[in-house]
Motif scaffolding. Structure first.
Motif, PDB file in Angstrom:
ATOM      1  N   ASP A   1       0.802  -1.218   0.000  1.00 27.38           N
ATOM      2  CA  ASP A   1       0.000   0.000   0.000  1.00 27.38           C
ATOM      3  C   ASP A   1       0.838   1.271   0.000  1.00 27.38           C
ATOM      4  O   ASP A   1       0.307   2.352  -0.263  1.00 27.38           O
ATOM      5  CB  ASP A   1      -0.970   0.010   1.192  1.00 27.38           C
ATOM      6  N   PHE A   2       2.124   1.160   0.274  1.00 30.14           N
ATOM      7  CA  PHE A   2       2.994   2.341   0.249  1.00 30.14           C
ATOM      8  C   PHE A   2       3.777   2.450  -1.057  1.00 30.14           C
ATOM      9  O   PHE A   2       4.675   3.294  -1.168  1.00 30.14           O
ATOM     10  CB  PHE A   2       3.955   2.320   1.443  1.00 30.14           C
TER      11      PHE A   2
ATOM     12  N   ALA B   1      11.930  -6.412   9.893  1.00 24.84           N
ATOM     13  CA  ALA B   1      11.036  -5.681   8.975  1.00 24.84           C
ATOM     14  C   ALA B   1       9.768  -5.330   9.746  1.00 24.84           C
ATOM     15  O   ALA B   1       9.226  -6.177  10.473  1.00 24.84           O
ATOM     16  CB  ALA B   1      10.696  -6.529   7.753  1.00 24.84           C
ATOM     17  N   THR B   2       9.317  -4.093   9.607  1.00 24.54           N
ATOM     18  CA  THR B   2       8.094  -3.687  10.290  1.00 24.54           C
ATOM     19  C   THR B   2       6.945  -3.564   9.293  1.00 24.54           C
ATOM     20  O   THR B   2       7.166  -3.355   8.095  1.00 24.54           O
ATOM     21  CB  THR B   2       8.257  -2.347  11.037  1.00 24.54           C
ATOM     22  N   LYS B   3       5.737  -3.693   9.809  1.00 31.82           N
ATOM     23  CA  LYS B   3       4.536  -3.581   8.979  1.00 31.82           C
ATOM     24  C   LYS B   3       3.496  -2.723   9.688  1.00 31.82           C
ATOM     25  O   LYS B   3       3.199  -2.970  10.864  1.00 31.82           O
ATOM     26  CB  LYS B   3       3.904  -4.963   8.743  1.00 31.82           C
ATOM     27  N   ASP B   4       2.965  -1.733   8.979  1.00 28.40           N
ATOM     28  CA  ASP B   4       1.705  -1.142   9.402  1.00 28.40           C
ATOM     29  C   ASP B   4       0.669  -2.255   9.299  1.00 28.40           C
ATOM     30  O   ASP B   4       0.606  -2.954   8.271  1.00 28.40           O
ATOM     31  CB  ASP B   4       1.319   0.009   8.457  1.00 28.40           C
ATOM     32  N   PHE B   5      -0.151  -2.432  10.336  1.00 25.96           N
ATOM     33  CA  PHE B   5      -1.082  -3.560  10.330  1.00 25.96           C
ATOM     34  C   PHE B   5      -2.359  -3.131  11.028  1.00 25.96           C
ATOM     35  O   PHE B   5      -2.657  -3.493  12.155  1.00 25.96           O
ATOM     36  CB  PHE B   5      -0.430  -4.757  11.023  1.00 25.96           C
ATOM     37  N   HIS B   6      -3.141  -2.310  10.305  1.00 27.67           N
ATOM     38  CA  HIS B   6      -4.272  -1.612  10.910  1.00 27.67           C
ATOM     39  C   HIS B   6      -5.559  -2.438  10.897  1.00 27.67           C
ATOM     40  O   HIS B   6      -5.842  -3.131   9.913  1.00 27.67           O
ATOM     41  CB  HIS B   6      -4.556  -0.315  10.140  1.00 27.67           C
ATOM     42  N   PRO B   7      -6.381  -2.285  11.941  1.00 31.04           N
ATOM     43  CA  PRO B   7      -7.751  -2.770  11.847  1.00 31.04           C
ATOM     44  C   PRO B   7      -8.554  -1.856  10.916  1.00 31.04           C
ATOM     45  O   PRO B   7      -8.167  -0.709  10.687  1.00 31.04           O
ATOM     46  CB  PRO B   7      -8.257  -2.657  13.290  1.00 31.04           C
TER      47      PRO B   7
ATOM     48  N   VAL C   1      -4.539  -2.583   5.770  1.00 30.77           N
ATOM     49  CA  VAL C   1      -5.551  -3.222   6.612  1.00 30.77           C
ATOM     50  C   VAL C   1      -5.189  -4.700   6.775  1.00 30.77           C
ATOM     51  O   VAL C   1      -4.806  -5.380   5.814  1.00 30.77           O
ATOM     52  CB  VAL C   1      -6.949  -3.075   5.980  1.00 30.77           C
ATOM     53  N   GLN C   2      -5.296  -5.159   8.000  1.00 35.24           N
ATOM     54  CA  GLN C   2      -4.938  -6.545   8.318  1.00 35.24           C
ATOM     55  C   GLN C   2      -5.624  -7.531   7.376  1.00 35.24           C
ATOM     56  O   GLN C   2      -6.816  -7.447   7.137  1.00 35.24           O
ATOM     57  CB  GLN C   2      -5.334  -6.850   9.764  1.00 35.24           C
ATOM     58  N   GLY C   3      -4.816  -8.437   6.810  1.00 37.34           N
ATOM     59  CA  GLY C   3      -5.369  -9.478   5.946  1.00 37.34           C
ATOM     60  C   GLY C   3      -5.547  -9.089   4.498  1.00 37.34           C
ATOM     61  O   GLY C   3      -6.008  -9.913   3.702  1.00 37.34           O
ATOM     62  N   THR C   4      -5.185  -7.848   4.131  1.00 41.15           N
ATOM     63  CA  THR C   4      -5.340  -7.420   2.743  1.00 41.15           C
ATOM     64  C   THR C   4      -4.009  -7.481   2.001  1.00 41.15           C
ATOM     65  O   THR C   4      -2.939  -7.477   2.615  1.00 41.15           O
ATOM     66  CB  THR C   4      -5.878  -5.981   2.657  1.00 41.15           C
ATOM     67  N   LYS C   5      -4.095  -7.484   0.681  1.00 43.80           N
ATOM     68  CA  LYS C   5      -2.895  -7.464  -0.166  1.00 43.80           C
ATOM     69  C   LYS C   5      -2.033  -6.247   0.142  1.00 43.80           C
ATOM     70  O   LYS C   5      -0.803  -6.318   0.150  1.00 43.80           O
ATOM     71  CB  LYS C   5      -3.326  -7.446  -1.641  1.00 43.80           C
ATOM     72  N   GLY C   6      -2.693  -5.103   0.413  1.00 48.60           N
ATOM     73  CA  GLY C   6      -1.952  -3.880   0.674  1.00 48.60           C
ATOM     74  C   GLY C   6      -1.074  -3.923   1.908  1.00 48.60           C
ATOM     75  O   GLY C   6      -0.113  -3.159   2.023  1.00 48.60           O
ATOM     76  N   SER C   7      -1.383  -4.827   2.845  1.00 51.28           N
ATOM     77  CA  SER C   7      -0.579  -4.913   4.071  1.00 51.28           C
ATOM     78  C   SER C   7       0.665  -5.786   3.899  1.00 51.28           C
ATOM     79  O   SER C   7       1.527  -5.829   4.780  1.00 51.28           O
ATOM     80  CB  SER C   7      -1.423  -5.470   5.214  1.00 51.28           C
ATOM     81  N   GLU C   8       0.757  -6.473   2.755  1.00 50.31           N
ATOM     82  CA  GLU C   8       1.863  -7.424   2.575  1.00 50.31           C
ATOM     83  C   GLU C   8       3.185  -6.720   2.266  1.00 50.31           C
ATOM     84  O   GLU C   8       3.214  -5.676   1.604  1.00 50.31           O
ATOM     85  CB  GLU C   8       1.523  -8.398   1.438  1.00 50.31           C
TER      86      GLU C   8
END
Length: 227
Positions: free
Chosen positions: A15-16, A48-54, A98-105
């Motif tokens: 997503d970034f 490695a860090t991840k934004d992992f939003h509800p 968003v957690q579980g989405t392609k954009g969070s990978e």
């Protein structure tokens, strides 16, 4: 303490990055080869860090009523749920990571096989969390556990790379210093949302004792000799 370096790769997520990221940083994917080069070095700790939003995260414009819900333009004031006297104004963003989405990978080009640990952040819907360490409130609401990982491993120096240079990389570097680590930002292994902001950010780093270096800096050569 003897020199023990860690590489912290901030939010190198779909997503970034172009072409499909909801919050894409121009040229975001271009830094992956440099980061993979750094991953090949003998850093004893690579995170490695991840934004992992509800989905109901407070930073998403979609979770606020009009007219104050325009992504990139609108702001909101967040009140610390643990201490109502602490308030923080923050920009509202499109839904992202968003957690579980392609954009969070994490990007598939990133050599994750060389990463020792993945740390997720931004999971508390009540607070913004640019830093990979913690939210910005003096009375902390959410910690990622990154500081404990690094301190338990005896890390002395933290090298920060990733996205975005003027948001999550910046606040991760500032908090790394605040947590007591000697902190380095590898300039060509980051990209900014607003490149014109970097001179001010680098000045702030200088006042806090954070060094901005290139990937061939003598300190990186010291990492290459680490054993």
């Amino acid at each position: 303490m003897a020199f023990k370096p860690a590489l912290v790769i901030v939010d190198l997520q779909e997503d970034f990055c172009p072409p499909n990221g909801s919050l894409a940083v121009e040229g975001g994917r271009d830094i992956v080869p440099t980061i993979n080069e750094l991953l090949s070095l003998p850093f004893p700790i690579k995170v490695a860090t991840k934004d992992f939003h509800p989905q109901d995260h407070i930073s998403f414009a979609s979770n606020h009523p009009p007219p104050n819900n325009k992504p990139f333009e609108s702001t909101t004031v967040i009140t610390n749920p643990l201490n109502p006297e602490e308030k923080e104004e923050t920009r509202l963003w499109p839904d992202h990571c968003v957690q579980g989405t392609k954009g969070s990978e994490l990007l598939p080009e990133l050599d994750v096989s060389k990463v020792h640990q993945i740390v997720e952040k931004g999971q508390d819907k009540r607070v913004e969390m640019y830093s990979a360490f913690m939210d910005p409130f003096p009375t902390c609401v959410s910690r990622s556990g990154l500081s404990k990982i690094l301190k338990d491993a005896g890390v002395t120096d933290v090298f920060v790379v990733g996205l975005a240079a003027d948001y999550c990389v910046k606040f991760t570097a500032l908090d790394a210093k605040k947590e007591g680590f000697t902190t380095w930002v590898i300039a060509e292994a980051t990209k900014a949302v607003d490149p014109s902001s970097l001179s001010d950010i680098y000045e702030e780093y200088a006042t806090k004792g954070i060094a901005v270096i290139g990937k061939d800096d003598r300190t990186i050569r010291k990492v290459k000799e680490y054993s």
